[in-house]
Design a protein around this motif. Sequence first.
Motif, PDB file in Angstrom:
ATOM      1  N   SER A 255      84.392  99.293  90.486  1.00  0.00           N
ATOM      2  CA  SER A 255      85.539  99.765  90.085  1.00  0.00           C
ATOM      3  C   SER A 255      86.574  98.718  90.771  1.00  0.00           C
ATOM      4  CB  SER A 255      86.121 101.000  90.679  1.00  0.00           C
ATOM      5  OG  SER A 255      86.072 101.392  91.868  1.00  0.00           O
ATOM      6  N   LEU A 256      86.291  98.154  91.548  1.00  0.00           N
ATOM      7  CA  LEU A 256      87.236  97.093  92.346  1.00  0.00           C
ATOM      8  C   LEU A 256      87.142  95.728  91.724  1.00  0.00           C
ATOM      9  CD1 LEU A 256      87.257  98.456  96.004  1.00  0.00           C
ATOM     10  CD2 LEU A 256      88.899  98.774  94.542  1.00  0.00           C
ATOM     11  N   SER A 257      86.493  95.737  90.672  1.00  0.00           N
ATOM     12  CA  SER A 257      86.188  94.519  89.809  1.00  0.00           C
ATOM     13  C   SER A 257      85.602  93.161  91.076  1.00  0.00           C
ATOM     14  CB  SER A 257      87.341  93.675  89.506  1.00  0.00           C
ATOM     15  OG  SER A 257      88.007  94.654  88.357  1.00  0.00           O
ATOM     16  N   LEU A 282      88.985  91.338  98.214  1.00  0.00           N
ATOM     17  CA  LEU A 282      89.859  92.022  97.289  1.00  0.00           C
ATOM     18  C   LEU A 282      91.110  91.465  96.767  1.00  0.00           C
ATOM     19  CD1 LEU A 282      89.893  95.538  99.023  1.00  0.00           C
ATOM     20  CD2 LEU A 282      88.915  94.946  96.968  1.00  0.00           C
ATOM     21  N   PHE A 283      91.617  90.221  97.760  1.00  0.00           N
ATOM     22  CA  PHE A 283      92.815  89.550  97.209  1.00  0.00           C
ATOM     23  C   PHE A 283      92.248  88.597  96.413  1.00  0.00           C
ATOM     24  CE2 PHE A 283      93.910  91.260 101.445  1.00  0.00           C
ATOM     25  CZ  PHE A 283      95.221  91.756 101.035  1.00  0.00           C
ATOM     26  N   ARG A 284      91.100  88.318  96.039  1.00  0.00           N
ATOM     27  CA  ARG A 284      90.562  87.495  95.082  1.00  0.00           C
ATOM     28  C   ARG A 284      90.009  88.077  93.893  1.00  0.00           C
ATOM     29  NH1 ARG A 284      91.226  82.081  96.239  1.00  0.00           N
ATOM     30  NH2 ARG A 284      92.063  81.732  98.542  1.00  0.00           N
ATOM     31  N   SER A 285      90.085  89.535  93.742  1.00  0.00           N
ATOM     32  CA  SER A 285      89.781  90.195  92.532  1.00  0.00           C
ATOM     33  C   SER A 285      89.977  89.749  91.387  1.00  0.00           C
ATOM     34  CB  SER A 285      89.922  91.722  92.836  1.00  0.00           C
ATOM     35  OG  SER A 285      89.524  92.487  91.694  1.00  0.00           O
ATOM     36  N   LYS A 286      89.213  89.908  90.169  1.00  0.00           N
ATOM     37  CA  LYS A 286      89.602  89.458  88.917  1.00  0.00           C
ATOM     38  C   LYS A 286      90.964  90.114  88.681  1.00  0.00           C
ATOM     39  CE  LYS A 286      85.090  87.782  87.719  1.00  0.00           C
ATOM     40  NZ  LYS A 286      83.784  88.044  87.087  1.00  0.00           N
ATOM     41  N   SER A 287      91.015  91.675  89.203  1.00  0.00           N
ATOM     42  CA  SER A 287      91.808  92.279  88.694  1.00  0.00           C
ATOM     43  C   SER A 287      93.356  92.406  89.310  1.00  0.00           C
ATOM     44  CB  SER A 287      91.266  93.864  88.955  1.00  0.00           C
ATOM     45  OG  SER A 287      92.527  94.918  88.577  1.00  0.00           O
ATOM     46  N   ARG A 288      94.182  92.177  88.677  1.00  0.00           N
ATOM     47  CA  ARG A 288      95.631  92.098  89.296  1.00  0.00           C
ATOM     48  C   ARG A 288      96.016  93.427  90.147  1.00  0.00           C
ATOM     49  NH1 ARG A 288     100.774  93.181  87.498  1.00  0.00           N
ATOM     50  NH2 ARG A 288     102.130  91.953  88.533  1.00  0.00           N
ATOM     51  N   GLU A 289      95.667  94.634  89.162  1.00  0.00           N
ATOM     52  CA  GLU A 289      95.879  95.663  90.041  1.00  0.00           C
ATOM     53  C   GLU A 289      95.282  95.853  91.160  1.00  0.00           C
ATOM     54  OE1 GLU A 289      98.076  98.126  89.225  1.00  0.00           O
ATOM     55  OE2 GLU A 289      98.975  96.651  87.848  1.00  0.00           O
ATOM     56  N   VAL A 290      93.830  95.446  91.469  1.00  0.00           N
ATOM     57  CA  VAL A 290      93.224  95.426  92.703  1.00  0.00           C
ATOM     58  C   VAL A 290      93.972  94.695  93.584  1.00  0.00           C
ATOM     59  CG1 VAL A 290      91.004  94.903  93.805  1.00  0.00           C
ATOM     60  CG2 VAL A 290      90.963  96.200  91.592  1.00  0.00           C
ATOM     61  N   ARG A 291      94.250  93.593  93.461  1.00  0.00           N
ATOM     62  CA  ARG A 291      94.997  92.654  94.332  1.00  0.00           C
ATOM     63  C   ARG A 291      96.332  93.285  94.796  1.00  0.00           C
ATOM     64  NH1 ARG A 291      93.637  88.720  90.148  1.00  0.00           N
ATOM     65  NH2 ARG A 291      95.919  88.432  89.660  1.00  0.00           N
ATOM     66  N   LYS A 292      96.888  93.854  93.784  1.00  0.00           N
ATOM     67  CA  LYS A 292      98.356  94.731  94.228  1.00  0.00           C
ATOM     68  C   LYS A 292      98.029  95.858  95.234  1.00  0.00           C
ATOM     69  CE  LYS A 292     101.961  96.991  92.030  1.00  0.00           C
ATOM     70  NZ  LYS A 292     102.552  97.717  90.877  1.00  0.00           N
ATOM     71  N   MET A 293      96.844  96.364  94.942  1.00  0.00           N
ATOM     72  CA  MET A 293      96.356  97.537  95.773  1.00  0.00           C
ATOM     73  C   MET A 293      95.967  97.079  97.010  1.00  0.00           C
ATOM     74  SD  MET A 293      93.492  99.008  97.223  1.00  0.00           S
ATOM     75  CE  MET A 293      92.200  98.422  96.267  1.00  0.00           C
ATOM     76  N   ALA A 294      95.353  95.811  97.104  1.00  0.00           N
ATOM     77  CA  ALA A 294      94.969  95.509  98.393  1.00  0.00           C
ATOM     78  C   ALA A 294      96.091  95.180  99.380  1.00  0.00           C
ATOM     79  CB  ALA A 294      93.996  94.252  98.315  1.00  0.00           C
TER      80      ALA A 294
END
Length: 333
Positions: A255-257, A282-294
């Motif tokens: 779920s964190l891509s 997490l800061f290099r996740s494919k998901s922009r939202e995950v990066r924001k969460m991190a």
Amino acid sequence: MKTRTLFIFFLMLVLVQCGPSENKNNSEAAFQMKAFITLLEYDLKLLELEIESLGREVQRKFRENKGSAPQQYLHGKPIKRGVHNNAGMDDPDACTVYISELAEEGTELKELLSATGSLDELFRGIIGQHEMVSQVYFNSKQQVNKLYPPYDALAMVETNLDVTSFNFYYLGDEKNNPERETLWVDEIYIDPVGRGWMISLIHPVYIDDALKMVLGFDITLNTIIDNYLSKFDNNFVIVDATGTLVAGKTKAIESLSLPPLKNHTYTQTITSDTFRKEEFNLFRSKSREVRKMASKVILGNESEYTLTDYGLQVRITAERMNILDWVLLDLAF
């Protein structure tokens, strides 16, 4: 073991009495996270006490050995550069001793081997007593590694390896640890002798104000997953201070891509530190939202965040650990 069982019983009793409160979901998440962290850190603290005790025993052996003629034999073999007791072929209850080609022949090397020749039983006892510990060892400036359980050093280690170039030595040396403290190497790295991803507890040992060795206990991530994460139904994920994935439940990781976690296997010997790759950050996740969460949770220290991504809404609760510089995430779908 009886002490730990009683501790767990009273921990659960106290935590049960603390909840639930106004927000049932948040209270339950906090309950489970605090229980997880408390149980893990109770065992980690025991290991700190154990390695410090081992360090005092090593110092005692050096004091007893001082002034005596260094033994010229190691497990019945002449001291030489190379490997003794490879993979337990000579003695399955003894340590493997690796002496790099970089080692300088001389009194200091002989004294080291003589003073530490009887550590095998102590190393073996620690493995037998602490389920978390996969390996016990020391590394020295004299380019000697002694490790239990024995391993296939001839296949896994270069003959001219510089043992001081690895984090489990240099993070404990005079330059990086002038306070001479017991330290956790909590950044995930690959074990040079084939046991996969792990963290280490290290402890410098000084004799007459000179660093003689750095002791180490290794804990594999599989141990943390099997002994702790698997005991909880929560979708836990552990990340380190840099946002790199340490361990977690499959559904939560996906779920964190992030790509699925697999224990690293390899056929080539490792000649330097090898850390978990950027694709698990997490800061290099494919998901922009995950990066924001991190950014909000890890850098901003926010304890709650709602992740909305790919049509999926996930409530994330974060709790920082005390002994290790890690963050525990609980993902509620």
